[in-house]
Design a protein around this motif. Structure first.
Motif, PDB file in Angstrom:
ATOM      1  N   ASN A 184      -6.516  -8.751  -0.910  1.00 41.18           N
ATOM      2  CA  ASN A 184      -5.435  -7.798  -1.489  1.00 41.18           C
ATOM      3  C   ASN A 184      -5.600  -6.777  -0.138  1.00 41.18           C
ATOM      4  N   GLN A 215      -2.824  -5.642   1.749  1.00 42.19           N
ATOM      5  CA  GLN A 215      -1.547  -5.285   1.920  1.00 42.19           C
ATOM      6  C   GLN A 215      -1.587  -3.571   2.656  1.00 42.19           C
ATOM      7  N   LYS A 216      -2.417  -2.799   2.110  1.00 42.04           N
ATOM      8  CA  LYS A 216      -2.337  -1.486   2.711  1.00 42.04           C
ATOM      9  C   LYS A 216      -2.878  -1.688   4.363  1.00 42.04           C
ATOM     10  N   ARG A 251      -0.044  -2.977   6.569  1.00 36.79           N
ATOM     11  CA  ARG A 251       0.841  -1.742   6.802  1.00 36.79           C
ATOM     12  C   ARG A 251       0.340  -0.793   7.889  1.00 36.79           C
ATOM     13  N   GLU A 299       2.920 -11.656   7.886  1.00 31.27           N
ATOM     14  CA  GLU A 299       1.432 -11.036   7.561  1.00 31.27           C
ATOM     15  C   GLU A 299       0.840 -11.856   6.470  1.00 31.27           C
ATOM     16  N   SER A 310      -2.688 -12.182   4.187  1.00 32.04           N
ATOM     17  CA  SER A 310      -3.699 -11.701   3.496  1.00 32.04           C
ATOM     18  C   SER A 310      -4.705 -12.679   2.936  1.00 32.04           C
TER      19      SER A 310
END
Length: 153
Positions: free
Chosen positions: A112, A114-115, A118, A132, A134
């Protein structure tokens, strides 16, 4: 697409992803190395996490890249304490390219990122984020590398 893969790897997961991306796209491969890295013991989590969360930017070495030769840049790095590894933060703080198509790859134990994706994208103003990815520890979860097959299409 004429691409360059620029990556930082501490334990080899991001390196595996970077090499797979280069293999799929025919990209040139460039490794970032850092002067200050956490110890490769259990203390790595404490030291590396503290560095990542504090915004620490170590001195880094990146092979000379003529960015004018590439229309696409693929960046790969590990996630440390929910954010990018300090070496990638150092690189992005001085990245000399703009108006490129950019693909982002992050590797983490949870999968995970995602942060982190960003956070990286925010530092790449003037470029177009085209994809993107991950990945969950691709060294132990080889199937994760299959997500990068989209780079070839």
């Amino acid at each position: 697409m004429k691409a360059a893969v620029i990556y930082y790897s501490f334990e080899g997961n991001s390196e595996a992803a970077a090499k797979k991306a280069a293999e799929l796209t025919g990209a040139a491969l460039f490794r970032i190395s850092a002067d200050h890295e956490p110890p490769k013991t259990k203390m790595k989590y404490l030291v590396g996490g503290k560095q990542a969360l504090s915004g620490f930017r170590p001195k880094i070495r990146v092979p000379s890249v003529d960015y004018s030769q590439y229309d696409t840049i693929i960046l790969a790095c590990p996630v440390w304490a929910g954010t990018m590894a300090p070496a990638m933060r150092s690189y992005l703080g001085r990245h000399p390219f703009s108006e490129k198509k950019v693909y982002l790859i992050v590797c983490s134990a949870s999968g995970n990122g995602q942060k982190t994706l960003r956070n990286i994208a925010e530092l790449l103003e003037g470029n177009m984020i085209s994809g993107e990815y991950s990945l969950k520890n691709p060294l132990t979860h080889q199937e994760e590398l299959e997500k990068l097959n989209a780079l070839n299409g």
